[in-house]
Enzyme design. Structure first.
Site, mmCIF file in Angstrom:
data_model
loop_
_atom_site.group_PDB
_atom_site.id
_atom_site.type_symbol
_atom_site.label_atom_id
_atom_site.label_comp_id
_atom_site.label_asym_id
_atom_site.label_seq_id
_atom_site.Cartn_x
_atom_site.Cartn_y
_atom_site.Cartn_z
ATOM 1 N N ARG A 1 -38.455 3.889 10.767
ATOM 2 C CA ARG A 1 -37.258 3.641 11.612
ATOM 3 C C ARG A 1 -35.984 3.423 10.794
ATOM 4 O O ARG A 1 -35.029 2.798 11.265
ATOM 5 C CB ARG A 1 -37.469 2.455 12.555
ATOM 6 C CG ARG A 1 -38.618 2.648 13.517
ATOM 7 C CD ARG A 1 -38.541 1.665 14.664
ATOM 8 N NE ARG A 1 -39.652 1.862 15.557
ATOM 9 C CZ ARG A 1 -40.842 1.301 15.419
ATOM 10 N NH1 ARG A 1 -41.047 0.461 14.410
ATOM 11 N NH2 ARG A 1 -41.803 1.546 16.269
ATOM 12 N N LYS B 1 -23.651 11.775 9.202
ATOM 13 C CA LYS B 1 -24.316 12.778 10.060
ATOM 14 C C LYS B 1 -25.487 13.355 9.274
ATOM 15 O O LYS B 1 -25.305 13.918 8.194
ATOM 16 C CB LYS B 1 -23.355 13.907 10.408
ATOM 17 C CG LYS B 1 -22.448 13.612 11.564
ATOM 18 C CD LYS B 1 -21.703 14.883 11.950
ATOM 19 C CE LYS B 1 -20.783 14.634 13.133
ATOM 20 N NZ LYS B 1 -20.004 15.836 13.469
ATOM 21 N N GLU C 1 -13.152 23.282 3.398
ATOM 22 C CA GLU C 1 -13.147 22.027 4.168
ATOM 23 C C GLU C 1 -11.953 21.147 3.752
ATOM 24 O O GLU C 1 -11.419 20.389 4.561
ATOM 25 C CB GLU C 1 -14.461 21.253 3.975
ATOM 26 C CG GLU C 1 -15.697 21.935 4.563
ATOM 27 C CD GLU C 1 -15.841 21.779 6.086
ATOM 28 O OE1 GLU C 1 -14.986 21.141 6.733
ATOM 29 O OE2 GLU C 1 -16.825 22.335 6.635
ATOM 30 N N LYS D 1 -11.111 12.131 5.262
ATOM 31 C CA LYS D 1 -12.307 12.154 6.117
ATOM 32 C C LYS D 1 -12.797 10.731 6.369
ATOM 33 O O LYS D 1 -13.197 10.392 7.489
ATOM 34 C CB LYS D 1 -13.423 12.993 5.486
ATOM 35 C CG LYS D 1 -14.714 12.797 6.268
ATOM 36 C CD LYS D 1 -15.655 13.909 6.319
ATOM 37 C CE LYS D 1 -16.785 13.554 7.288
ATOM 38 N NZ LYS D 1 -17.903 14.439 7.249
ATOM 39 N N GLU E 1 -18.403 9.971 16.680
ATOM 40 C CA GLU E 1 -17.767 11.151 17.277
ATOM 41 C C GLU E 1 -17.650 11.056 18.802
ATOM 42 O O GLU E 1 -18.013 11.974 19.528
ATOM 43 C CB GLU E 1 -18.540 12.419 16.865
ATOM 44 C CG GLU E 1 -17.702 13.681 17.024
ATOM 45 C CD GLU E 1 -18.388 14.929 16.484
ATOM 46 O OE1 GLU E 1 -18.571 15.031 15.272
ATOM 47 O OE2 GLU E 1 -18.748 15.789 17.307
ATOM 48 N N ARG F 1 -13.040 11.907 15.959
ATOM 49 C CA ARG F 1 -13.790 12.580 14.880
ATOM 50 C C ARG F 1 -14.001 14.062 15.185
ATOM 51 O O ARG F 1 -14.242 14.855 14.277
ATOM 52 C CB ARG F 1 -15.124 11.851 14.648
ATOM 53 C CG ARG F 1 -15.896 12.428 13.465
ATOM 54 C CD ARG F 1 -17.066 11.566 13.028
ATOM 55 N NE ARG F 1 -17.855 12.251 12.011
ATOM 56 C CZ ARG F 1 -18.825 11.685 11.316
ATOM 57 N NH1 ARG F 1 -19.125 10.405 11.515
ATOM 58 N NH2 ARG F 1 -19.508 12.373 10.422
ATOM 59 N N ASN G 1 -13.998 19.169 13.639
ATOM 60 C CA ASN G 1 -14.584 20.454 14.056
ATOM 61 C C ASN G 1 -13.566 21.585 14.008
ATOM 62 O O ASN G 1 -13.883 22.726 14.371
ATOM 63 C CB ASN G 1 -15.146 20.353 15.482
ATOM 64 C CG ASN G 1 -16.327 19.412 15.534
ATOM 65 O OD1 ASN G 1 -17.025 19.244 14.538
ATOM 66 N ND2 ASN G 1 -16.540 18.778 16.679
ATOM 67 N N HIS H 1 -14.505 25.124 13.182
ATOM 68 C CA HIS H 1 -15.961 25.255 13.271
ATOM 69 C C HIS H 1 -16.441 25.948 14.547
ATOM 70 O O HIS H 1 -17.574 26.418 14.589
ATOM 71 C CB HIS H 1 -16.633 23.882 13.157
ATOM 72 C CG HIS H 1 -16.600 23.339 11.745
ATOM 73 N ND1 HIS H 1 -15.421 23.012 11.112
ATOM 74 C CD2 HIS H 1 -17.584 23.070 10.856
ATOM 75 C CE1 HIS H 1 -15.695 22.570 9.892
ATOM 76 N NE2 HIS H 1 -16.993 22.588 9.703
ATOM 77 N N HIS I 1 -18.712 28.597 13.348
ATOM 78 C CA HIS I 1 -20.168 28.544 13.527
ATOM 79 C C HIS I 1 -20.686 29.828 14.154
ATOM 80 O O HIS I 1 -21.770 30.307 13.828
ATOM 81 C CB HIS I 1 -20.568 27.357 14.416
ATOM 82 C CG HIS I 1 -20.782 26.088 13.638
ATOM 83 N ND1 HIS I 1 -20.882 24.864 14.251
ATOM 84 C CD2 HIS I 1 -20.934 25.877 12.314
ATOM 85 C CE1 HIS I 1 -21.070 23.941 13.310
ATOM 86 N NE2 HIS I 1 -21.101 24.525 12.138
ATOM 87 N N HIS J 1 -21.042 28.797 4.772
ATOM 88 C CA HIS J 1 -20.447 27.933 5.797
ATOM 89 C C HIS J 1 -18.920 27.794 5.637
ATOM 90 O O HIS J 1 -18.162 27.995 6.592
ATOM 91 C CB HIS J 1 -21.118 26.554 5.759
ATOM 92 C CG HIS J 1 -20.513 25.570 6.710
ATOM 93 N ND1 HIS J 1 -20.731 25.618 8.069
ATOM 94 C CD2 HIS J 1 -19.657 24.535 6.502
ATOM 95 C CE1 HIS J 1 -20.050 24.630 8.652
ATOM 96 N NE2 HIS J 1 -19.390 23.966 7.721
HETATM 97 N N1 GLY Z 1 -18.632 17.487 9.263
HETATM 98 C C1 GLY Z 1 -17.960 16.927 10.354
HETATM 99 C C2 GLY Z 1 -18.229 15.491 10.528
HETATM 100 O O1 GLY Z 1 -18.725 14.842 9.643
HETATM 101 O O2 GLY Z 1 -17.967 14.954 11.583
#
Ligand code: GLY
Length: 339
Positions: free
Chosen positions: A113, A135, A177, A213, A223, A227, A231, A234, A238, A251
């Site tokens: 966990r 993430k 990025e 960031k 998010e 946040r 994107n 993206h 994507h 990417h």
């Molecule tokens: N890569 C986008 C984020 O971390 O929210």
């Protein structure tokens, strides 16, 4: 430089300095069992450097590439931890790019966990973006990052020396990025890319981008709102990535293209194109727009009525706009008007 990402009980330091990987301890407690997760593309010297600092280190080297973001790779990591009797007090170290960070972080988030993990990013992409913010994810049924968890690292070490052996294409790929961060929040990054000697400013570019960031993550850890600005580029990016398949663009290259669709200021678009050319990033995608659109409708960012996209209308300023699928389809098919 040390910057704390302030997230209450989940706060952690970013160490941004050359040579940071050489002295992980005492910044991280390595006097416990440590699973070092890396891939075949990471130089052996870096693995050895990190492993030699661990009292009880266990190494897992995965194949390079997106295929390692899978349940089977995650199972392999959990099985190894179980076999070596890892407890909740032990540690996972992720040494590599975004694939390794996402996978190792996800395994750390579910083993018992949740156990500690520390990110040691070795690519521009992971140093600028994926190593910070918690993430973690794997891909499932052909959908990227669809199974995952927010699990913040205990620390992140950004060591420019770790980028030394990165192939040029991958080095530049991650800088897309940073360009994104420049467009949405920090126009000084654009100015740095525009300098003749931009390469000698890469460390500053990476630092500014990752600090920007961190600000975004602190404001909206999971998010719920702001946040989502990360994107930018993206949504269609994507789609281009998925449509291109395994042997398509990287990417960051897809993000670079994706930015162009949502720049709503012609002068800024020209500046961005000039930066992409200077970096050697693509300005055209040779992919079927029908496939791009089909792929992006499977993206988890949308709902039944459409997708919330991020548009940039001036340097360092973004806004969210809800687009129906018809509007999005039209934008994909219109393509980017590259002068
Ligand atoms: N890569 C986008 C984020 O971390 O929210």
């Amino acid at each position: 430089m040390e910057r704390i990402v302030s997230l209450g009980a989940r706060s952690y330091p970013l160490y941004i300095e050359r040579g940071a990987l050489r002295c992980l301890s005492p910044r991280v407690n390595l006097a416990r069992k440590v699973l070092l997760v890396t891939d075949e593309g990471v130089p052996e010297s870096l693995r050895t450097l990190v492993l030699s600092q661990c009292g009880q280190g266990f190494l897992e080297v995965l194949p390079m590439g997106e295929d390692s973001k899978s349940f089977s790779a995650c199972e392999r990591l959990c099985a190894r931890m179980l076999r070596e009797n890892f407890t909740r007090k032990d540690l996972v170290l992720a040494l590599g790019g975004g694939v390794i960070g996402d996978l190792a972080g996800f395994a750390a988030s579910i083993y018992m966990r949740g156990i500690d993990f520390v990110n040691l990013p070795t690519t521009t992409l992971s140093q600028i973006d994926s190593s910070v913010g918690g993430k973690t994810a794997i891909n499932f049924c052909g959908v990227k990052n669809i199974v995952g968890a927010f699990h913040q690292p205990r620390a992140v070490f950004l060591d420019a020396d770790a980028l030394a052996s990165l192939p040029e294409r991958h080095f530049v790929n991650g800088l897309a990025e940073a360009l994104k961060m420049g467009l949405i929040c920090d126009p000084e990054i654009l100015a740095l890319f525009e300098k003749e000697d931009w390469r000698s400013h890469v460390e500053e570019i990476i630092t500014r981008a990752v600090l920007a960031k961190a600000d975004v993550v602190e404001a909206d850890e999971t998010e719920q709102g702001e946040r989502k600005c990360l994107n930018f580029g993206h949504t269609i990016g994507h789609g281009i990535e998925a449509a291109g398949g395994l042997h398509g663009l990287l990417h960051g290259e897809c993000v670079a293209l994706g930015l162009l669709y949502f720049l709503e200021d012609e002068a800024l678009k020209s500046r961005t194109l000039a930066i992409l050319r200077r970096l050697g990033l693509p300005t055209r995608a040779d992919v079927d727009p029908e496939k791009v659109f089909a792929a992006l409708t499977h993206d988890k960012k949308g709902d039944a009525t459409g997708v919330s996209v991020v548009v940039v209308d001036r340097p360092g300023h973004y806004l969210f706009r809800k687009m129906t699928y018809d509007e999005l389809r039209a934008r994909v098919f219109a393509g980017v008007d590259v002068p």
